[in-house]
Scaffold this motif. Structure first.
Motif, short mmCIF file in Angstrom:
data_model
loop_
_atom_site.label_atom_id
_atom_site.label_comp_id
_atom_site.label_asym_id
_atom_site.label_seq_id
_atom_site.Cartn_x
_atom_site.Cartn_y
_atom_site.Cartn_z
N UNK A 69 1.03 -1.21 0.26
CA UNK A 69 -0.68 -0.17 0.29
C UNK A 69 0.50 1.05 -0.37
N UNK A 70 1.59 1.36 0.93
CA UNK A 70 2.87 2.32 1.13
C UNK A 70 3.81 2.57 -0.21
N UNK A 71 3.96 1.94 -1.22
CA UNK A 71 4.72 1.61 -1.85
C UNK A 71 4.19 2.14 -3.51
N UNK A 72 2.86 1.55 -3.48
CA UNK A 72 1.89 2.08 -4.58
C UNK A 72 1.29 3.21 -4.54
N UNK A 73 1.27 3.99 -2.67
CA UNK A 73 0.44 5.65 -2.80
C UNK A 73 1.44 6.33 -3.22
N UNK A 74 3.20 6.02 -2.85
CA UNK A 74 4.44 6.57 -3.39
C UNK A 74 4.29 6.79 -4.99
N UNK A 75 4.44 5.37 -5.03
CA UNK A 75 4.90 5.79 -6.66
C UNK A 75 3.33 6.58 -7.50
N UNK A 76 2.03 6.74 -7.08
CA UNK A 76 0.84 7.46 -7.69
C UNK A 76 1.10 8.60 -7.32
N UNK A 77 1.67 9.08 -6.53
CA UNK A 77 1.78 10.58 -5.77
C UNK A 77 3.02 11.08 -6.09
N UNK A 110 3.56 9.64 -10.46
CA UNK A 110 2.78 10.31 -11.65
C UNK A 110 2.24 11.67 -11.13
N UNK A 111 1.53 11.96 -10.05
CA UNK A 111 1.03 13.21 -9.70
C UNK A 111 2.12 14.17 -10.04
N UNK A 112 2.87 13.98 -8.75
CA UNK A 112 3.95 15.57 -8.76
C UNK A 112 5.03 15.27 -9.75
N UNK A 113 4.96 14.22 -10.55
CA UNK A 113 6.09 14.16 -11.79
C UNK A 113 7.75 13.81 -11.15
N UNK A 114 8.26 13.85 -9.53
CA UNK A 114 9.40 14.08 -9.27
C UNK A 114 9.62 12.25 -9.42
N UNK A 115 11.10 12.58 -10.81
CA UNK A 115 11.62 11.12 -11.36
C UNK A 115 13.25 11.46 -10.59
N UNK A 116 14.02 10.56 -11.37
CA UNK A 116 15.39 10.76 -10.36
C UNK A 116 15.46 9.56 -9.89
N UNK A 117 16.57 8.96 -9.99
CA UNK A 117 17.03 8.34 -8.73
C UNK A 117 16.54 8.41 -7.04
N UNK A 118 16.07 9.47 -6.22
CA UNK A 118 15.89 9.47 -5.35
C UNK A 118 14.80 9.21 -5.32
N UNK A 119 13.73 9.14 -6.23
CA UNK A 119 12.22 9.07 -5.70
C UNK A 119 11.88 7.58 -6.77
N UNK A 120 12.88 6.99 -6.98
CA UNK A 120 12.52 5.35 -7.45
C UNK A 120 12.31 4.35 -6.53
N UNK A 121 10.91 4.00 -6.88
CA UNK A 121 10.36 2.98 -5.37
C UNK A 121 11.76 2.35 -4.96
N UNK A 122 12.11 1.47 -5.67
CA UNK A 122 13.25 0.71 -4.69
C UNK A 122 14.20 1.33 -4.13
N UNK A 123 14.75 3.02 -4.39
CA UNK A 123 15.27 3.73 -3.16
C UNK A 123 14.17 3.61 -2.15
N UNK A 124 13.41 4.53 -2.81
CA UNK A 124 12.23 4.73 -1.87
C UNK A 124 11.84 3.46 -0.51
N UNK A 125 11.93 2.40 -1.28
CA UNK A 125 11.09 0.98 -0.49
C UNK A 125 12.62 1.07 0.41
N UNK A 126 13.86 1.13 -0.19
CA UNK A 126 15.52 0.77 1.12
C UNK A 126 15.24 2.00 2.31
N UNK A 127 14.92 2.95 1.80
CA UNK A 127 14.92 4.33 3.13
C UNK A 127 13.53 3.46 4.06
N UNK A 128 12.18 2.82 3.36
CA UNK A 128 11.34 2.52 4.34
C UNK A 128 11.80 1.16 5.37
#
Length: 184
Positions: free
Chosen positions: A19-27, A30-48
């Motif tokens: 749920x957390x990962x899906x919401x992260x990607x969506x918001x 997709x919504x805010x257009x934040x791209x680049x390695x820092x915002x990749x779902x894999x990096x976010x999952x590592x921080x989580x």
């Protein structure tokens, strides 16, 4: 609008991770257009994973008719925390002294677009803080997000900027904000 807020601890992460990962990607992407390695779902999952491995990590998720609408999570700052290490502005050492019980960091708070503007973020924030014992809460916010509107929301919630930091070489420069856990 009120949502069903559910509380979680680190042991519950397998149940809520997707749920957390899906919401992260969506918001964020997709919504805010934040791209680049820092915002990749894999990096976010590592921080989580890193955040949730720390003592005292807790999260809340909000649900509307069973649909996950947003989340927030964070953890207490340990005596040896690195939270204050990447400050770009000088901060009084009295502010940065941690003992594991003084400060909780709000690592993430995210609400899906159809539920924004309905005080859902505030509900999640306050429900999460209601289960915390620390005396104060800190967070990082990109001051450019929403042309400053996101930081203004935190200021309306009682947060005050104490400086700037860049916690990762590929992250934005964030405003570091702080407020008492319980508002007077």
């Amino acid at each position: 609008m009120t949502v069903d807020v559910r509380h979680y601890v680190a042991e519950d992460l397998p149940e809520i991770r997707q749920h957390i990962l899906d919401i992260h990607v969506e918001v964020r992407q997709r919504d805010f257009g934040l791209t680049g390695p820092f915002y990749d779902v894999e990096r976010f999952d590592e921080r989580l994973t890193a955040y949730s491995s720390r003592p005292g990590w807790t999260a809340v998720l909000g649900f509307d008719e069973g649909d996950p609408v947003g989340f927030c999570f964070g953890t207490a700052l340990a005596p040896d925390t690195k939270w204050w290490n990447n400050m770009l502005t000088a901060v009084d050492p009295v502010v940065t002294k941690e003992d594991g019980k003084r400060t909780v960091s709000l690592n993430e708070i995210v609400v899906r677009k159809p539920w924004r503007g309905r005080s859902i973020a505030w509900q999640l924030h306050e429900a999460w803080l209601d289960h915390r014992a620390e005396e104060r809460v800190t967070l990082l916010v990109n001051p450019l997000a929403g042309d400053g509107a996101v930081q203004a929301v935190y200021e309306a919630w009682g947060y005050r900027k104490v400086g700037d930091q860049q916690p990762f070489p590929d992250s934005p420069v964030f405003s570091v904000m702080l407020r008492p856990r319980k508002q007077g």
